[in-house]
Design a protein around this motif. Structure first.
Motif, PDB file in Angstrom:
ATOM      1  N   TRP A 179     117.076  -3.413  -3.772  1.00 23.42           N
ATOM      2  CA  TRP A 179     115.687  -3.174  -4.147  1.00 23.42           C
ATOM      3  C   TRP A 179     115.514  -3.387  -5.638  1.00 23.42           C
ATOM      4  O   TRP A 179     116.307  -2.887  -6.441  1.00 23.42           O
ATOM      5  CB  TRP A 179     115.269  -1.744  -3.828  1.00 23.42           C
ATOM      6  CG  TRP A 179     115.031  -1.482  -2.375  1.00 23.42           C
ATOM      7  CD1 TRP A 179     114.822  -2.399  -1.397  1.00 23.42           C
ATOM      8  CD2 TRP A 179     114.978  -0.194  -1.747  1.00 23.42           C
ATOM      9  NE1 TRP A 179     114.630  -1.778  -0.194  1.00 23.42           N
ATOM     10  CE2 TRP A 179     114.719  -0.424  -0.377  1.00 23.42           C
ATOM     11  CE3 TRP A 179     115.113   1.114  -2.205  1.00 23.42           C
ATOM     12  CZ2 TRP A 179     114.604   0.616   0.528  1.00 23.42           C
ATOM     13  CZ3 TRP A 179     114.993   2.146  -1.303  1.00 23.42           C
ATOM     14  CH2 TRP A 179     114.734   1.907   0.049  1.00 23.42           C
ATOM     15  N   ALA A 180     114.491  -4.136  -6.031  1.00 18.91           N
ATOM     16  CA  ALA A 180     114.057  -4.206  -7.428  1.00 18.91           C
ATOM     17  C   ALA A 180     112.833  -3.306  -7.531  1.00 18.91           C
ATOM     18  O   ALA A 180     111.753  -3.645  -7.046  1.00 18.91           O
ATOM     19  CB  ALA A 180     113.719  -5.639  -7.832  1.00 18.91           C
ATOM     20  N   GLU A 181     113.022  -2.131  -8.144  1.00 20.36           N
ATOM     21  CA  GLU A 181     111.943  -1.150  -8.227  1.00 20.36           C
ATOM     22  C   GLU A 181     111.331  -1.185  -9.622  1.00 20.36           C
ATOM     23  O   GLU A 181     112.032  -1.011 -10.620  1.00 20.36           O
ATOM     24  CB  GLU A 181     112.472   0.249  -7.905  1.00 20.36           C
ATOM     25  CG  GLU A 181     112.926   0.371  -6.452  1.00 20.36           C
ATOM     26  CD  GLU A 181     113.387   1.763  -6.091  1.00 20.36           C
ATOM     27  OE1 GLU A 181     112.996   2.251  -5.024  1.00 20.36           O
ATOM     28  OE2 GLU A 181     114.156   2.360  -6.888  1.00 20.36           O
ATOM     29  N   GLY A 234     121.682  -0.614 -10.527  1.00 23.72           N
ATOM     30  CA  GLY A 234     121.606  -0.110 -11.889  1.00 23.72           C
ATOM     31  C   GLY A 234     121.312  -1.184 -12.918  1.00 23.72           C
ATOM     32  O   GLY A 234     120.958  -0.865 -14.069  1.00 23.72           O
ATOM     33  N   MET A 235     121.452  -2.455 -12.537  1.00 25.89           N
ATOM     34  CA  MET A 235     121.149  -3.542 -13.472  1.00 25.89           C
ATOM     35  C   MET A 235     119.652  -3.554 -13.821  1.00 25.89           C
ATOM     36  O   MET A 235     118.803  -3.343 -12.949  1.00 25.89           O
ATOM     37  CB  MET A 235     121.515  -4.893 -12.863  1.00 25.89           C
ATOM     38  CG  MET A 235     122.962  -5.289 -12.993  1.00 25.89           C
ATOM     39  SD  MET A 235     123.214  -6.982 -12.365  1.00 25.89           S
ATOM     40  CE  MET A 235     124.897  -7.289 -12.923  1.00 25.89           C
ATOM     41  N   PRO A 236     119.305  -3.821 -15.106  1.00 23.76           N
ATOM     42  CA  PRO A 236     117.887  -3.990 -15.446  1.00 23.76           C
ATOM     43  C   PRO A 236     117.375  -5.326 -14.919  1.00 23.76           C
ATOM     44  O   PRO A 236     118.145  -6.272 -14.733  1.00 23.76           O
ATOM     45  CB  PRO A 236     117.887  -3.948 -16.976  1.00 23.76           C
ATOM     46  CG  PRO A 236     119.257  -4.431 -17.358  1.00 23.76           C
ATOM     47  CD  PRO A 236     120.187  -3.946 -16.276  1.00 23.76           C
ATOM     48  N   ALA A 237     116.080  -5.381 -14.687  1.00 21.60           N
ATOM     49  CA  ALA A 237     115.485  -6.616 -14.166  1.00 21.60           C
ATOM     50  C   ALA A 237     114.032  -6.690 -14.613  1.00 21.60           C
ATOM     51  O   ALA A 237     113.448  -5.710 -15.084  1.00 21.60           O
ATOM     52  CB  ALA A 237     115.586  -6.650 -12.645  1.00 21.60           C
ATOM     53  N   THR A 258     104.216  -9.223 -15.636  1.00 27.77           N
ATOM     54  CA  THR A 258     105.658  -8.994 -15.721  1.00 27.77           C
ATOM     55  C   THR A 258     105.923  -7.514 -15.954  1.00 27.77           C
ATOM     56  O   THR A 258     105.377  -6.919 -16.888  1.00 27.77           O
ATOM     57  CB  THR A 258     106.289  -9.824 -16.848  1.00 27.77           C
ATOM     58  OG1 THR A 258     106.038 -11.223 -16.596  1.00 27.77           O
ATOM     59  CG2 THR A 258     107.783  -9.605 -16.902  1.00 27.77           C
ATOM     60  N   LEU A 259     106.759  -6.933 -15.101  1.00 33.37           N
ATOM     61  CA  LEU A 259     107.058  -5.507 -15.152  1.00 33.37           C
ATOM     62  C   LEU A 259     108.557  -5.293 -15.327  1.00 33.37           C
ATOM     63  O   LEU A 259     109.367  -6.072 -14.825  1.00 33.37           O
ATOM     64  CB  LEU A 259     106.594  -4.810 -13.858  1.00 33.37           C
ATOM     65  CG  LEU A 259     105.135  -5.003 -13.446  1.00 33.37           C
ATOM     66  CD1 LEU A 259     104.909  -4.436 -12.058  1.00 33.37           C
ATOM     67  CD2 LEU A 259     104.203  -4.335 -14.446  1.00 33.37           C
ATOM     68  N   SER A 260     108.914  -4.226 -16.017  1.00 35.59           N
ATOM     69  CA  SER A 260     110.321  -3.841 -16.134  1.00 35.59           C
ATOM     70  C   SER A 260     110.754  -3.154 -14.839  1.00 35.59           C
ATOM     71  O   SER A 260     109.998  -2.378 -14.256  1.00 35.59           O
ATOM     72  CB  SER A 260     110.520  -2.892 -17.322  1.00 35.59           C
ATOM     73  OG  SER A 260     110.198  -3.538 -18.523  1.00 35.59           O
TER      74      SER A 260
END
Length: 399
Positions: A241-243, A306-309, A97-99
């Motif tokens: 994109w989820a980077e 800009g949302m965290p995921a 699991t990565l931020s």
């Protein structure tokens, strides 16, 4: 002879007296004085704390404690709920699991630019975040070049109507004039209206060539633009994109063809499936961090850039030493654990950590199979060490 004997006896008495006086001065080198509020204070004699002015407390050093170790009583171990376990070789992995952060898909950004030089007379969308559909009226432009081209087209059509039987092919001339208008951004409907009415207006309306949300507005009313100058940037937010950032040591554990699940903390319970479609070929030399990207759909535009995921990746399992995450103490100096070296003796050791999964953390170096490690109460041991020795156990330590 008697005089010599008297001198020798006197000298022996003086020596014995001096030796007796030295023996009468007790000096306990195993005791030092510290403050319960400021444990970094360590004095050789009683007195008051120079910081909080409380009476210093006598503390006896334990000869059994090592330089980086500490000894606790049975009562301290029970009260501190200090539990240990033997580290063993096992498997760690299966998922990672990565931020991450949601960002705009840069491959889906369209730039609407001016096709001809002129002055922006009116803007119909003036705010960042406004949504524009393809074909919407975007701005009105005053352009001398474009107005001259309009007049030229009308003139050619007039001559074609009156001199159609001449040796000059006005059809080709009219098509060439029309192509110039198309090249400079006028559409078929505008050109047809111009050919029908034979009249033109000084201002020409231009329409959006794409749909999207305004992310950058490069002009304002009254500005002059050059041919090809950017007017507005439009982003298609239907895909994001989820980077995520991943350490270089973890790259070999990632299955590039595996599934990825993106979770949004601001939307509990929302999970979006995707796949890794990009990995940055360059690693930052300062942080040793790489970037991976997962493309996800944005249904109904609920997600915002800009949302965290969190990105959960399937990874390959491998054999490694591992500990519960709470057993590892981490700060700016690195990571360390407490190892039991005797019945009630504990020693602090620096370790190198790796993959984290399911509340476990991989230990890459610093420990070996069979070491007895504190898995509960490590931070209490740290505090007790600082209280007794007035220093951080990790200070000055090296891997």
């Amino acid at each position: 002879m008697k005089k010599i004997l008297f001198i020798v006896i006197s000298a022996l008495l003086v020596f014995a007296a001096c030796k007796s006086r030295k023996a009468d001065v007790p000096k306990d080198t195993d005791v030092f004085y510290t403050c319960s509020m400021d444990p970094q204070i360590m004095e050789s004699k009683p007195g008051k704390c120079p910081i909080c002015h409380m009476e210093l407390t006598a503390v006896k050093k334990s000869n059994s404690e090592e330089m980086d170790g500490i000894q606790l009583s049975e009562q301290q171990i029970q009260l501190g709920n200090i539990r240990t376990d033997t580290i063993k070789d096992g498997t760690i992995g299966d998922q990672m699991t990565l931020s991450a952060t949601l960002n705009i898909d840069e491959s889906k950004i369209n730039i609407v630019s001016a096709r001809v030089a002129g002055r922006i007379d009116k803007l119909y969308y003036k705010n960042i975040g406004d949504h524009i559909t393809k074909g919407s009226r975007l701005f009105d432009l005053y352009s001398e070049e474009l107005n001259n081209a309009k007049q030229e087209y009308i003139s050619v059509l007039e001559r074609q109507r009156t001199l159609d039987n001449s040796i000059i092919d006005f059809t080709q001339l009219a098509q060439a004039a029309k192509n110039k208008l198309l090249l400079w951004g006028m559409n078929e409907a505008q050109i047809t209206e111009l050919a029908t009415t034979k009249k033109y207006v000084a201002l020409t309306s231009f329409y959006s060539t794409a749909s999207g949300t305004i992310t950058t507005l490069d002009v304002k009313e009254g500005d002059y633009v050059t041919e090809g100058g950017s007017v507005v940037h439009l982003a298609d937010l239907s895909v994001l994109w989820a980077e995520a950032q991943v350490y270089a040591s973890q790259l070999s554990l990632i299955d590039q063809k595996g599934d990825a699940v993106v979770q949004i903390p601001d939307m509990p319970g929302k999970e979006i499936k995707g796949r890794i479609d990009f990995e940055n070929p360059e690693i930052s030399p300062d942080t040793r961090i790489n970037l991976i990207r997962v493309t996800i759909p944005n249904y109904n535009n609920q997600l915002k850039p800009g949302m965290p995921a969190y990105v959960t990746l399937k990874s390959r399992q491998h054999h490694s030493l591992s500990l519960p995450v709470d057993a590892v103490i981490r700060d700016a100096k690195g990571a360390s654990v407490w190892v039991r070296t005797g019945k009630n003796n504990f020693e602090n050791r620096m370790v190198e950590t790796g993959l984290e999964a399911d509340e476990s953390i991989e230990i890459k170096s610093g420990l070996q199979e069979g070491d007895i490690v504190v898995i509960s109460g490590a931070y209490l041991l740290n505090s007790e060490y600082i209280f007794k020795k007035g220093a951080d156990p990790m200070a000055g330590m090296k891997m």
